[in-house]
Every structure is written in structure tokens, then in C-alpha cells.
Design a protein around this motif. Structure first.
Motif, short mmCIF file in Angstrom:
data_model
loop_
_atom_site.label_atom_id
_atom_site.label_comp_id
_atom_site.label_asym_id
_atom_site.label_seq_id
_atom_site.Cartn_x
_atom_site.Cartn_y
_atom_site.Cartn_z
N ALA A 293 142.37 103.68 -11.21
CA ALA A 293 141.84 102.81 -12.26
C ALA A 293 141.62 101.41 -11.69
O ALA A 293 142.42 100.89 -10.93
CB ALA A 293 142.81 102.75 -13.43
N CYS A 294 140.52 100.82 -12.08
CA CYS A 294 140.19 99.45 -11.68
C CYS A 294 141.17 98.49 -12.34
O CYS A 294 141.44 98.58 -13.53
CB CYS A 294 138.76 99.14 -12.12
SG CYS A 294 138.30 97.42 -11.89
N LYS A 295 141.69 97.54 -11.56
CA LYS A 295 142.66 96.60 -12.11
C LYS A 295 142.01 95.56 -13.00
O LYS A 295 142.68 94.87 -13.75
CB LYS A 295 143.42 95.90 -10.97
CG LYS A 295 144.43 96.81 -10.30
CD LYS A 295 145.25 96.04 -9.27
CE LYS A 295 146.34 96.93 -8.67
NZ LYS A 295 147.15 96.17 -7.68
N ILE A 296 140.72 95.40 -12.90
CA ILE A 296 140.03 94.40 -13.71
C ILE A 296 139.54 95.00 -15.03
O ILE A 296 139.91 94.54 -16.10
CB ILE A 296 138.87 93.78 -12.93
CG1 ILE A 296 139.42 92.96 -11.75
CG2 ILE A 296 138.02 92.88 -13.84
CD1 ILE A 296 138.36 92.37 -10.86
N CYS A 297 138.71 96.04 -14.93
CA CYS A 297 138.10 96.57 -16.16
C CYS A 297 138.72 97.89 -16.59
O CYS A 297 138.39 98.41 -17.65
CB CYS A 297 136.60 96.70 -15.98
SG CYS A 297 136.11 97.98 -14.82
N ARG A 298 139.62 98.43 -15.78
CA ARG A 298 140.35 99.66 -16.10
C ARG A 298 139.48 100.91 -16.07
O ARG A 298 139.88 101.97 -16.54
CB ARG A 298 141.06 99.55 -17.45
CG ARG A 298 142.15 98.48 -17.42
CD ARG A 298 142.97 98.50 -18.67
NE ARG A 298 142.26 97.90 -19.79
CZ ARG A 298 142.63 97.99 -21.05
NH1 ARG A 298 143.69 98.68 -21.37
NH2 ARG A 298 141.94 97.41 -22.00
N GLU B 47 135.61 101.97 -4.72
CA GLU B 47 135.48 100.73 -5.47
C GLU B 47 135.01 101.03 -6.89
O GLU B 47 134.45 102.09 -7.15
CB GLU B 47 134.50 99.76 -4.78
CG GLU B 47 133.06 100.25 -4.80
CD GLU B 47 132.10 99.22 -4.22
OE1 GLU B 47 132.52 98.38 -3.42
OE2 GLU B 47 130.92 99.28 -4.58
N CYS B 48 135.27 100.10 -7.77
CA CYS B 48 134.88 100.28 -9.15
C CYS B 48 133.35 100.24 -9.27
O CYS B 48 132.72 99.34 -8.73
CB CYS B 48 135.50 99.17 -10.00
SG CYS B 48 134.93 99.18 -11.69
N GLU B 49 132.79 101.23 -9.95
CA GLU B 49 131.34 101.28 -10.05
C GLU B 49 130.79 100.29 -11.08
O GLU B 49 129.60 100.04 -11.15
CB GLU B 49 130.87 102.70 -10.38
CG GLU B 49 131.45 103.24 -11.65
CD GLU B 49 131.81 104.72 -11.53
OE1 GLU B 49 131.08 105.53 -12.09
OE2 GLU B 49 132.81 105.04 -10.88
N VAL B 50 131.68 99.72 -11.87
CA VAL B 50 131.25 98.77 -12.89
C VAL B 50 131.28 97.34 -12.35
O VAL B 50 130.28 96.64 -12.35
CB VAL B 50 132.14 98.87 -14.15
CG1 VAL B 50 131.75 97.80 -15.17
CG2 VAL B 50 132.01 100.25 -14.75
N CYS B 51 132.44 96.89 -11.86
CA CYS B 51 132.56 95.49 -11.44
C CYS B 51 132.67 95.34 -9.92
O CYS B 51 132.86 94.23 -9.44
CB CYS B 51 133.72 94.82 -12.16
SG CYS B 51 135.33 95.55 -11.78
N LYS B 52 132.58 96.48 -9.19
CA LYS B 52 132.60 96.47 -7.72
C LYS B 52 133.91 95.96 -7.13
O LYS B 52 133.98 95.62 -5.96
CB LYS B 52 131.42 95.62 -7.17
CG LYS B 52 130.07 96.06 -7.69
CD LYS B 52 129.79 97.52 -7.35
CE LYS B 52 128.44 97.94 -7.92
NZ LYS B 52 128.28 99.41 -7.87
ZN ZN Z 1 136.16 97.45 -12.62
#
Ligand code: ZN
Length: 60
Positions: free
Chosen positions: A5-10, A17-22
Motif C-alpha cells: 500500500a502507498c504510504k501517501i494515498c493508500r 511504485e504507486c501508480e497514482v502519486c508515483k
Molecule cells: Zn500513492
């Protein structure tokens, strides 16, 4: 479990890497899933999710 899980946007992802916020800071320490179908919905706004998909309810 290979999902992280992304630590920023979850956002939940199997990528490096997160595909939303990179963001590359991903964690395996997450619990629970909620699914955003419509980012305009109340739940999407509350979670600040801008992209439909699966997100972690909690990260540690
Ligand atoms: Zn993210």
C-alpha cells in the motif's frame, strides 16, 4: 501477500511504485481494503482518492 500500500494515498499495488502519486514508499503493513468506484462519491472525497481502485483502510 505481495500487495503493498502507498504510504501517501493508500493505493494498493503490486508494482514498485504507486501508480497514482508515483510514490515509491510502499508498505506491506496494511490492513483492510476499500474500493473506490467513483472518486466523486462521498467515500472518495473522504479518503482523498482521485482514481478508482483498491485502497488500504489502515497502514501502519
Ligand atoms: Zn500513492
Amino acid at each position: 501477500m505481495s500487495e503493498k500500500a502507498c504510504k501517501i494515498c493508500r493505493r494498493i499495488t503490486e508494482e514498485k511504485e504507486c501508480e497514482v502519486c508515483k510514490n515509491k514508499e510502499l508498505t506491506r503493513n496494511w490492513k483492510g481494503v476499500f474500493i473506490v468506484y467513483d472518486p466523486e462519491s462521498v467515500m472518495g472525497i473522504k479518503a482523498e482518492c482521485t482514481v478508482p481502485g483498491r485502497y488500504a483502510l489502515q497502514i501502519f
